[in-house]
Design a protein around this motif. Structure first.
Motif, PDB file in Angstrom:
ATOM      1  N   SER A 190       0.824  -1.123   0.206  1.00 51.76           N
ATOM      2  CA  SER A 190      -0.309  -0.205  -0.258  1.00 51.76           C
ATOM      3  C   SER A 190       0.771   1.507   0.048  1.00 51.76           C
ATOM      4  O   SER A 190       1.921   1.466   0.318  1.00 51.76           O
ATOM      5  CB  SER A 190      -1.244  -0.084   1.168  1.00 51.76           C
ATOM      6  N   ALA A 191       0.272   2.173  -0.182  1.00 50.15           N
ATOM      7  CA  ALA A 191       0.913   3.581  -0.579  1.00 50.15           C
ATOM      8  C   ALA A 191       1.411   3.765   0.655  1.00 50.15           C
ATOM      9  O   ALA A 191       2.584   4.722   1.201  1.00 50.15           O
ATOM     10  CB  ALA A 191      -0.103   4.773  -0.418  1.00 50.15           C
ATOM     11  N   VAL A 192       0.749   3.796   2.110  1.00 48.16           N
ATOM     12  CA  VAL A 192       1.269   4.469   3.054  1.00 48.16           C
ATOM     13  C   VAL A 192       2.855   2.883   3.710  1.00 48.16           C
ATOM     14  O   VAL A 192       4.237   3.804   4.343  1.00 48.16           O
ATOM     15  CB  VAL A 192      -0.126   3.381   4.343  1.00 48.16           C
ATOM     16  N   ILE A 193       2.515   1.889   3.013  1.00 49.75           N
ATOM     17  CA  ILE A 193       3.756   1.016   3.972  1.00 49.75           C
ATOM     18  C   ILE A 193       4.752   1.472   2.243  1.00 49.75           C
ATOM     19  O   ILE A 193       6.526   1.272   3.578  1.00 49.75           O
ATOM     20  CB  ILE A 193       3.017  -0.314   3.251  1.00 49.75           C
ATOM     21  N   GLU A 194       4.628   1.868   1.804  1.00 51.75           N
ATOM     22  CA  GLU A 194       6.195   2.795   0.886  1.00 51.75           C
ATOM     23  C   GLU A 194       6.311   3.474   2.102  1.00 51.75           C
ATOM     24  O   GLU A 194       7.456   4.306   1.420  1.00 51.75           O
ATOM     25  CB  GLU A 194       5.293   2.345  -0.506  1.00 51.75           C
ATOM     26  N   ALA A 195       5.602   4.210   2.363  1.00 52.19           N
ATOM     27  CA  ALA A 195       6.091   6.189   2.859  1.00 52.19           C
ATOM     28  C   ALA A 195       7.108   5.507   3.831  1.00 52.19           C
ATOM     29  O   ALA A 195       7.548   5.963   3.884  1.00 52.19           O
ATOM     30  CB  ALA A 195       4.430   6.088   2.627  1.00 52.19           C
ATOM     31  N   VAL A 196       6.622   4.679   4.742  1.00 47.98           N
ATOM     32  CA  VAL A 196       6.577   4.404   5.924  1.00 47.98           C
ATOM     33  C   VAL A 196       8.638   3.935   5.444  1.00 47.98           C
ATOM     34  O   VAL A 196       9.262   3.772   5.831  1.00 47.98           O
ATOM     35  CB  VAL A 196       5.474   3.537   7.141  1.00 47.98           C
ATOM     36  N   ALA A 197       8.112   3.327   4.871  1.00 48.90           N
ATOM     37  CA  ALA A 197      10.003   2.078   4.101  1.00 48.90           C
ATOM     38  C   ALA A 197      10.394   3.171   3.936  1.00 48.90           C
ATOM     39  O   ALA A 197      11.738   3.031   3.604  1.00 48.90           O
ATOM     40  CB  ALA A 197       9.934   0.290   3.456  1.00 48.90           C
ATOM     41  N   GLY A 198       9.638   4.255   3.152  1.00 53.00           N
ATOM     42  CA  GLY A 198      10.971   4.775   2.228  1.00 53.00           C
ATOM     43  C   GLY A 198      11.393   5.936   3.448  1.00 53.00           C
ATOM     44  O   GLY A 198      12.733   6.569   2.976  1.00 53.00           O
ATOM     45  N   ALA A 199      10.513   6.245   3.544  1.00 51.85           N
ATOM     46  CA  ALA A 199      11.149   6.819   5.313  1.00 51.85           C
ATOM     47  C   ALA A 199      12.246   6.343   6.635  1.00 51.85           C
ATOM     48  O   ALA A 199      13.066   7.781   6.162  1.00 51.85           O
ATOM     49  CB  ALA A 199       9.761   7.708   5.959  1.00 51.85           C
ATOM     50  N   ALA A 200      12.205   4.928   6.603  1.00 50.49           N
ATOM     51  CA  ALA A 200      13.218   4.466   7.277  1.00 50.49           C
ATOM     52  C   ALA A 200      14.382   4.591   6.477  1.00 50.49           C
ATOM     53  O   ALA A 200      15.270   4.835   6.644  1.00 50.49           O
ATOM     54  CB  ALA A 200      12.399   3.348   7.233  1.00 50.49           C
ATOM     55  N   ARG A 201      13.819   4.471   4.987  1.00 49.17           N
ATOM     56  CA  ARG A 201      15.356   4.134   4.275  1.00 49.17           C
ATOM     57  C   ARG A 201      16.179   6.282   4.258  1.00 49.17           C
ATOM     58  O   ARG A 201      17.359   6.051   4.380  1.00 49.17           O
ATOM     59  CB  ARG A 201      15.073   4.246   2.082  1.00 49.17           C
ATOM     60  N   ASN A 260      17.932   6.583   7.114  1.00 52.62           N
ATOM     61  CA  ASN A 260      19.201   5.344   7.739  1.00 52.62           C
ATOM     62  C   ASN A 260      19.020   4.443   8.401  1.00 52.62           C
ATOM     63  O   ASN A 260      20.124   3.896   9.460  1.00 52.62           O
ATOM     64  CB  ASN A 260      20.816   5.921   7.560  1.00 52.62           C
ATOM     65  N   LEU A 261      17.629   3.764   9.023  1.00 58.72           N
ATOM     66  CA  LEU A 261      17.236   2.910   9.369  1.00 58.72           C
ATOM     67  C   LEU A 261      17.542   1.922   8.822  1.00 58.72           C
ATOM     68  O   LEU A 261      16.332   1.527   7.697  1.00 58.72           O
ATOM     69  CB  LEU A 261      16.064   3.475   9.591  1.00 58.72           C
ATOM     70  N   VAL A 315       9.370   8.685  15.892  1.00 60.40           N
ATOM     71  CA  VAL A 315       8.608   9.858  15.014  1.00 60.40           C
ATOM     72  C   VAL A 315       8.896  10.633  13.757  1.00 60.40           C
ATOM     73  O   VAL A 315       8.407  11.193  13.161  1.00 60.40           O
ATOM     74  CB  VAL A 315       8.600  10.374  16.168  1.00 60.40           C
ATOM     75  N   GLN A 316      10.394  10.021  13.526  1.00 61.24           N
ATOM     76  CA  GLN A 316      10.673  11.356  12.404  1.00 61.24           C
ATOM     77  C   GLN A 316      10.751   9.809  11.022  1.00 61.24           C
ATOM     78  O   GLN A 316      10.271  10.109  10.151  1.00 61.24           O
ATOM     79  CB  GLN A 316      12.148  11.190  12.239  1.00 61.24           C
ATOM     80  N   VAL A 317      10.207   8.494  10.769  1.00 59.91           N
ATOM     81  CA  VAL A 317       9.544   7.870  10.673  1.00 59.91           C
ATOM     82  C   VAL A 317       8.485   7.960  10.280  1.00 59.91           C
ATOM     83  O   VAL A 317       7.865   8.151   8.683  1.00 59.91           O
ATOM     84  CB  VAL A 317      10.439   6.644  10.445  1.00 59.91           C
TER      85      VAL A 317
END
Length: 78
Positions: free
Chosen positions: A1-12, A15-16, A66-68
Motif C-alpha cells: 500500500s502507499a502507506v507502507i511504501e511511505a514508511v519504508a521510504g522514510a526509514a531508508r 538510514n534506518l 517519530v521521524q519516520v
C-alpha cells in the motif's frame, strides 16, 4: 500500500534498518484499514518485550520512529 511504501521510504531516508512485518495483534490499524489506508511503525524494544511494564525503548529509538512517521506523513500529504 502507499502507506507502507511511505514508511519504508522514510526509514531508508533516515538510514534506518527495517523490515516488513505482519502483526497478529488486534492493533487500531487493523480496524482503521477497513476504511482508511493504514500501516504501523514498530521501534525496537529491549529484549523484544512489548505491551508489558518492562517494555523499554531508548529516547533515540523513539525519536527515530517519530521521524519516520513525520516523513511518511509528509510524503503522503503531497
Amino acid at each position: 500500500s502507499a502507506v507502507i511504501e511511505a514508511v519504508a521510504g522514510a526509514a531508508r531516508q533516515n538510514n534506518l534498518k527495517g523490515h516488513r512485518m505482519i502483526s497478529g495483534a488486534g492493533h487500531d490499524a487493523q480496524i482503521l484499514s477497513r476504511c482508511y489506508r493504514s500501516g504501523m511503525i514498530f521501534i525496537p524494544s529491549r529484549n523484544g518485550i512489548s505491551h508489558h511494564p518492562d517494555e523499554f525503548s531508548t529516547d533515540d529509538q523513539i525519536v527515530s520512529g517519530v521521524q519516520v512517521l513525520l516523513d511518511a506523513v509528509r510524503q503522503l500529504a503531497v
